[in-house]
Design a protein around this motif. Structure first.
Motif, PDB file in Angstrom:
ATOM      1  N   UNK A 174       0.685  -9.772  42.675  1.00 44.31           N
ATOM      2  CA  UNK A 174       0.485  -8.702  43.639  1.00 44.31           C
ATOM      3  C   UNK A 174      -0.965  -8.252  43.801  1.00 44.31           C
ATOM      4  N   UNK A 175      -1.868  -8.776  43.009  1.00 43.87           N
ATOM      5  CA  UNK A 175      -3.245  -8.303  43.114  1.00 43.87           C
ATOM      6  C   UNK A 175      -3.998  -9.080  44.185  1.00 43.87           C
ATOM      7  N   UNK A 176      -5.148  -8.562  44.546  1.00 37.16           N
ATOM      8  CA  UNK A 176      -5.974  -9.230  45.553  1.00 37.16           C
ATOM      9  C   UNK A 176      -6.557 -10.531  45.012  1.00 37.16           C
ATOM     10  N   UNK A 177      -6.471 -10.713  43.697  1.00 37.03           N
ATOM     11  CA  UNK A 177      -7.000 -11.933  43.087  1.00 37.03           C
ATOM     12  C   UNK A 177      -5.890 -12.925  42.741  1.00 37.03           C
TER      13      UNK A 177
ATOM     14  N   UNK B  77       2.854   3.082  36.746  1.00 38.08           N
ATOM     15  CA  UNK B  77       2.248   4.077  35.868  1.00 38.08           C
ATOM     16  C   UNK B  77       1.743   3.507  34.562  1.00 38.08           C
ATOM     17  N   UNK B  78       1.460   2.211  34.532  1.00 38.29           N
ATOM     18  CA  UNK B  78       1.047   1.556  33.287  1.00 38.29           C
ATOM     19  C   UNK B  78      -0.361   1.939  32.859  1.00 38.29           C
ATOM     20  N   UNK B  79      -1.117   2.569  33.757  1.00 36.56           N
ATOM     21  CA  UNK B  79      -2.452   2.996  33.372  1.00 36.56           C
ATOM     22  C   UNK B  79      -2.389   4.038  32.259  1.00 36.56           C
ATOM     23  N   UNK B  80      -1.387   4.934  32.341  1.00 33.41           N
ATOM     24  CA  UNK B  80      -1.237   5.947  31.290  1.00 33.41           C
ATOM     25  C   UNK B  80      -0.832   5.310  29.967  1.00 33.41           C
ATOM     26  N   UNK B  81       0.060   4.328  30.021  1.00 32.94           N
ATOM     27  CA  UNK B  81       0.469   3.639  28.798  1.00 32.94           C
ATOM     28  C   UNK B  81      -0.706   2.882  28.192  1.00 32.94           C
TER      29      UNK B  81
ATOM     30  N   UNK C  10      -5.940   0.162  35.867  1.00 33.51           N
ATOM     31  CA  UNK C  10      -6.599   1.448  36.091  1.00 33.51           C
ATOM     32  C   UNK C  10      -6.786   1.743  37.576  1.00 33.51           C
ATOM     33  N   UNK C  11      -6.935   0.707  38.373  1.00 34.52           N
ATOM     34  CA  UNK C  11      -7.180   0.911  39.803  1.00 34.52           C
ATOM     35  C   UNK C  11      -5.882   1.117  40.579  1.00 34.52           C
TER      36      UNK C  11
END
Length: 237
Positions: free
Chosen positions: A90-93, A60-64, A54-55
């Motif tokens: 790829x995330x900050x975590x 575009x996987x937020x829409x899926x 979502x962030x």
């Protein structure tokens, strides 16, 4: 052939599991497939993965995700498996997540070996006795107490290789089938080409033509359309 032989020797030496002497299930598939099904990592981290979708909105996987959440919540798990690669890479975590991911794999007896200087085929060795039924993908079914006891008492291993193609696959399977004393099953899962079909379809063959030997092999596939169809939403079998 020599490269495969050296690869097998290094695989045996890298893990003190007596690969050649224990019952073995041979699997050729993506290296994330069994890890996702067995480790339980993605389900544990689902909240953080959804926050990432979502962030950052990768691909575009937020829409899926929103569509599946509202219309087909039972299919969200597949999306999270796919999205976990962004979470791990790829995330900050990513660094902390990779550490927890490695801990999950170790807990279920999954060990990896990749030696691209010898053969660029990653191998995973999984000890069946260490699988934790509570962490398995729910689609694998509910296990009875007797079945759990059988798993925990098993001496068998699963060898999963990152599916090679053509002659590489021929030499790898030739090496494994001759080096292992008790080969319990062979499961080939990967990409294939069809004359008709579309992306998302699943093909279950019962005949294979070997271009190397010019032989055609007929066999009874352990999977049927009924095994797969209930889990498909975008394709056919």
């Amino acid at each position: 052939r020599r490269s495969v032989q050296i690869w097998w020797q290094r695989l045996e030496a890298s893990h003190s599991l007596n690969l050649g002497e224990r019952p073995l299930y041979f699997v050729s598939s993506n290296t994330h497939s069994l890890a996702n099904l067995f480790s339980g990592f993605v389900r544990q981290e689902s909240g953080a993965i959804i926050d990432l979708l979502l962030r950052d909105r990768p691909e575009g996987l937020d829409e899926e995700y929103r569509r599946l959440r509202d219309d087909e919540p039972g299919q969200v798990g597949n999306l999270l498996y796919y999205a976990s690669r962004f979470y791990l890479q790829h995330s900050q975590y990513a660094r902390e997540a990779q550490s927890r991911f490695a801990e999950h794999e170790a807990a279920v007896g999954l060990r990896r070996m990749r030696d691209p200087d010898c053969l660029d085929v990653e191998a995973q060795v999984i000890e069946i006795a260490k699988l934790r039924t509570a962490g398995l993908d729910p689609r694998l079914g509910n296990f009875s107490a007797e079945e759990i006891a059988l798993l925990q008492a098993s001496d068998a291993l699963i060898l999963n290789i990152d599916y090679p193609l053509g002659m590489a696959a021929y030499h790898v399977f030739s090496q494994v089938s001759t080096a292992v004393s008790d080969l319990l099953g062979v499961y080939i899962i990967g990409k294939a080409a069809t004359l008709n079909g579309r992306v998302g379809d699943v093909m279950i063959p019962n005949v294979v033509y070997d271009e190397h030997s010019k032989n055609t092999f007929l066999f009874r596939n352990c999977f049927t359309a009924l095994d797969v169809a209930p889990y498909l939403r975008y394709g056919t079998v």
